[in-house]
Design an enzyme around this catalytic site. Structure first.
Site, PDB file in Angstrom:
ATOM      1  N   TYR A  51       0.861  -1.189   0.000  1.00 57.76           N
ATOM      2  CA  TYR A  51       0.000   0.000   0.000  1.00 57.76           C
ATOM      3  C   TYR A  51       0.891   1.229   0.000  1.00 57.76           C
ATOM      4  O   TYR A  51       1.966   1.237   0.595  1.00 57.76           O
ATOM      5  CB  TYR A  51      -0.910  -0.009   1.234  1.00 57.76           C
ATOM      6  CG  TYR A  51      -2.012  -1.053   1.175  1.00 57.76           C
ATOM      7  CD1 TYR A  51      -1.717  -2.408   1.341  1.00 57.76           C
ATOM      8  CD2 TYR A  51      -3.326  -0.698   0.952  1.00 57.76           C
ATOM      9  CE1 TYR A  51      -2.723  -3.367   1.287  1.00 57.76           C
ATOM     10  CE2 TYR A  51      -4.344  -1.650   0.902  1.00 57.76           C
ATOM     11  CZ  TYR A  51      -4.023  -2.985   1.069  1.00 57.76           C
ATOM     12  OH  TYR A  51      -5.023  -3.930   1.012  1.00 57.76           O
ATOM     13  N   GLU A  52       0.402   2.301  -0.624  1.00 53.66           N
ATOM     14  CA  GLU A  52       1.245   3.475  -0.821  1.00 53.66           C
ATOM     15  C   GLU A  52       1.653   4.157   0.485  1.00 53.66           C
ATOM     16  O   GLU A  52       2.560   4.971   0.500  1.00 53.66           O
ATOM     17  CB  GLU A  52       0.551   4.479  -1.750  1.00 53.66           C
ATOM     18  CG  GLU A  52      -0.717   5.050  -1.184  1.00 53.66           C
ATOM     19  CD  GLU A  52      -1.550   5.780  -2.237  1.00 53.66           C
ATOM     20  OE1 GLU A  52      -1.310   5.620  -3.424  1.00 53.66           O
ATOM     21  OE2 GLU A  52      -2.469   6.506  -1.820  1.00 53.66           O
ATOM     22  N   SER A  53       1.002   3.806   1.577  1.00 55.15           N
ATOM     23  CA  SER A  53       1.379   4.372   2.870  1.00 55.15           C
ATOM     24  C   SER A  53       2.747   3.881   3.345  1.00 55.15           C
ATOM     25  O   SER A  53       3.235   4.346   4.366  1.00 55.15           O
ATOM     26  CB  SER A  53       0.323   4.020   3.919  1.00 55.15           C
ATOM     27  OG  SER A  53       0.092   2.622   3.934  1.00 55.15           O
ATOM     28  N   GLY A  54       3.344   2.952   2.627  1.00 55.35           N
ATOM     29  CA  GLY A  54       4.687   2.506   2.983  1.00 55.35           C
ATOM     30  C   GLY A  54       4.750   1.090   3.519  1.00 55.35           C
ATOM     31  O   GLY A  54       5.834   0.599   3.841  1.00 55.35           O
TER      32      GLY A  54
END
Lengths: 258, 271, 271, 258
Positions: A51-54
């Site tokens: 996920y792009e949140s890391g």
């Protein structure tokens, strides 16, 4: 004897089946997240979800409401900063599939999540691009899942937030270091794939009990059907059980004040 | 070295009308307490930058703090629109709001470049997108080695960065854990920074490669327990998903919003 | 997913004559065991890249593995020169060695850009230095926003990255702790990667934001206990500073060096 | 009554005194590292020491032999990657002082650590630039410490690895975003500072028992002396004790096989 299932369930199960255990999938929130986790809990236990949140290689027990829920971090292999996520992991070429939703999609699989109407005088202002513009070009391929309706499936999107194949189907031609783009679109009615030459989306498989007319009525352009039109395999009892459990857990988790 | 201040004092001293302010926290550790203090102090004409302007900016925009918003995804995650943001953009209430939008990748790179002291960020981005048509800050350069066309955006170098973190030690070193987002970058890119923390402790308990901001890289620290709520702080409290859903109803209507603001922000002072 | 191989098999399968090879580890975790295996397998014509070519490259260069060296600081830290490197550059023994040199900042940025999939790195560098006069890979670009002149260097994207790490779990995820240097970047920038580890364990024991390379980002893993010695592995063993000092005497003379190589490398096989 | 001390000790103590507790110092290995840690152990306990290996705010008990000894990491506030060190902490403008050594220095404080002789036919090949070229331009100011000799203090360096003020003293003029450059050079004989106008290095203070002739003999150009020439304060007993302890601890630490 046939199982009972909704069109939404049919969509999620079909979208999930597009993923395999050897894929590294950059997951959008909402429908893609549901499909990707269903894949992980069924036939693709080793699929890598990012996920792009890391959160790298995460295995949430419930679906996240936001792209950065604590659940994603706690179940991840590790969590990196957002610049590293976009620079090293996405742009660096380590993502095999970007899995996206959208508000509008057109016949060349361009996506619009910016606005309906004119940019300066929008009829409806949508959230914007987020990670999608670069997921769509830097991932090796893109899967899209979205509910089928005339409002969503338009001939030309009002705004190309995220390129599919451009206004003319040729936007990826001769561009260096770009992924293959959308290879499949999964809706609650059917599966669509880009024509190998023109890149126009073509229906390749109808879901059980869906007719050509259903798809034609829900699509804002003269939709084409593949010569060899398949019928999508219906969900198995196991797939439905796991999906329903996942959604029940998710609803219970998100329904109480913390 | 970082000064320990009350949140009220930190906001009063380091945020001025007209400043460019970045309040970051990627879903996690969103600095709500600081946002509410900015609203209480009636700061005006701020240029607000944030990758994902969610409720904290919806509240600040609705309260009339902002003149301009630079962002890459503006929504209530998993719920829907930000109604106060839309009302400002579409109807100019309570004031006109100018917007400038990017993609996440470009903003992440712009923060990274800001932290790195560079004037620009270079990325393989915006290929085929209409965003460069509506954002004149997006340019393209040619790689002098390969000839490849790459996107360039100006780095983010705000007047003030505001973040929330788990804890600081008594010297003012700050630990951020979990989804660390863009917080280190925004603090390093900014001229001044305010960090709110859940608690001040004797020992950070940081692992060897932890994300720690040294005291000398931070301007002010304010203790603000639950300062990220309804967002969350890993190790302290969970995200209040129900409030995120309820916000949709609160923010949809100007009166409901103003009542909420009165009861929950103006009549509740910071420590 | 990473394959678990013997070091012999990993080097044999993934490093070919003529490859561009980066063996990284900034003082810490230098992959000596892998370097020795490359010497034993008599790999030739390698382009070796490394910020700080210390003993490991001195040994490989003296053994005749290298055709070209790209670096930014070539010495025996705290001791003096690398005599085998100098002998190759100055006298062409055992073969001519071409060199191309950068600054640390430029190489760090070039690795970062390689990991980020970009063809170039941009930095505020080389101002007033003569290095651009002797390295034609250093160019300058103009920022399209500010007009500032900035240095540009090609990114590093090697055929093979070789690093040493503390441990891998049984799925092939790798933990690097302490001075992490440039190791994550070089593995992500390379077409293929070999990671030697002190041990393979059930559970990495990694903290939430630890430097972990996922199994699917690594090509091959070989267990090599003490594989970084005489460099060190934080948590396992210390740097053998005495050997670093002794190396000066060993490497100064071609015969002494060759005897050392015979006794300590050729007659000692990897597992 | 005067204490006994060596010229080396005089140099290290004087170099240490240039640092204060409010500085953030990017430390080169060797003499700068010795001086920086002496400062930390004497009058500047809160000076922040940073080594290019990624160790932020480190407090080694013994001097490191290499720039990345375990001691540096174990005693650091945190340790970051090398790209982050150069990009965020140095180029990002967080370093007040870069503390460098050198093999050659010229009258405009340009440093050469690349080679003696011609680049393609070197008489002596030196290690190269390392971190110095960007430390010298991105730190707010630069301190240099080096032993004084004609081999080292040359009129024009053979190669400008690291700029002081350029071949003509004007290399920093009108360059945006550049530090002030070398503000002090500390040797075992004296202290030199750049002339405010010409940037040529001028002796501003002689160490105790050092004559003008000693400096003239050890300098490869016609060295100038400030009108107001000071005598450097000699080391205190405390400074010498702490320096000698530090060096003894260091030698003991680095003398056994691990």
């Amino acid at each position: 004897m046939s199982l009972e299932f909704t069109a939404s369930e049919m969509m999620s199960v079909t979208a999930a089946r597009a993923l395999t255990s050897d894929m590294t999938c950059f997951v959008g929130i909402g429908l893609p997240s549901e499909a990707a986790n269903l894949a992980r809990l069924t036939h693709a236990p080793d699929v890598t979800l990012i996920y792009e949140s890391g959160t790298l290689q995460t295995k949430p027990d419930v679906l996240p409401l936001s792209i950065g829920d604590g659940e994603l971090c706690e179940s991840a292999l590790t969590t990196v900063g957002v610049p590293e996520m976009f620079r090293y992991w996405l742009q660096g070429g380590h993502i095999s599939v970007g899995f996206l939703g959208t508000a509008q999609i057109d016949r060349y699989a361009n996506l619009n999540t910016t606005l309906i109407g004119d940019y300066r005088e929008p009829k409806v202002r949508l959230p914007g691009g987020g990670g999608a513009p670069e997921i769509a070009t830097n991932a090796k391929e893109v899967f899209i899942t979205v509910k089928h309706s005339r409002r969503t499936f338009v001939k030309d999107v009002d705004f190309v937030t995220t390129v599919g194949f451009g206004r003319d189907g040729k936007a990826r031609d001769n561009v260096p270091n770009i992924g293959r783009g959308p290879t499949v679109v999964i809706t609650d009615l059917c599966i669509l794939k880009p024509d190998p030459d023109t890149k126009e989306l073509v229906v390749t498989s109808l879901h059980p009990n869906v007719t050509r007319e259903d798809v034609i009525d829900a699509t804002g352009w003269e939709i084409r059907f593949a010569d060899q039109l398949d019928t999508t395999q219906e969900p198995s009892a196991k797939e439905l059980d796991i999906l329903r459990d996942l959604k029940a857990r998710t609803n219970a988790h998100h329904s109480g004040h913390q | 070295m970082a000064e320990f201040l009350s949140l009220k004092e930190a906001v009063s001293r380091y945020i001025s009308n007209g400043d460019t302010v970045c309040m970051e926290g990627f879903t996690h550790l969103i600095p709500f307490a600081a946002g509410h203090e900015i609203i209480r102090q009636e700061k005006r004409d701020l240029t607000l930058i944030r990758m994902t302007p969610d409720l904290v900016y919806d509240q600040m925009i609705g309260a009339g703090c902002a003149r301009k918003l630079i962002f890459s995804w503006g929504g209530n995650p998993g719920v829907g629109s930000l109604h106060r943001l839309r009302d400002a953009v579409e109807k100019g209430w309570p004031n006109k709001l100018e917007i400038l939008e990017h993609s996440h990748a470009a903003m992440a790179c712009a923060y990274e470049a800001g932290a790195a002291g560079l004037p620009l960020a270079v990325l393989r981005g915006y290929v085929g997108s209409d965003l460069p048509k509506v954002n004149d800050q997006i340019k393209f350069i040619e790689c002098p080695f390969t000839g490849e066309r790459l996107a360039a955006v100006p780095s983010v170098r705000p007047d003030v960065a505001v973040i929330h973190a788990q804890r600081a030690d008594r010297k003012g070193n700050v630990l951020i854990e979990g989804i660390i987002g863009i917080q280190k970058e925004v603090v390093l890119a900014a001229k001044r920074s305010i960090v709110t923390v859940e608690e001040v402790v004797d020992d950070l308990g940081a692992s060897v490669n932890a994300c720690v901001l040294p005291s000398w890289a931070v301007t002010a620290i304010a203790e603000a327990p639950k300062g990220a709520s309804p967002s969350y702080a890993l190790g302290y409290y969970d995200r209040d998903n129900v409030f995120y859903k309820e916000w949709d109803g609160i923010a949809r209507d100007r009166d409901t919003f103003q009542n909420w603001l009165k009861d929950n922000v103006f009549e509740k002072g910071a420590a």
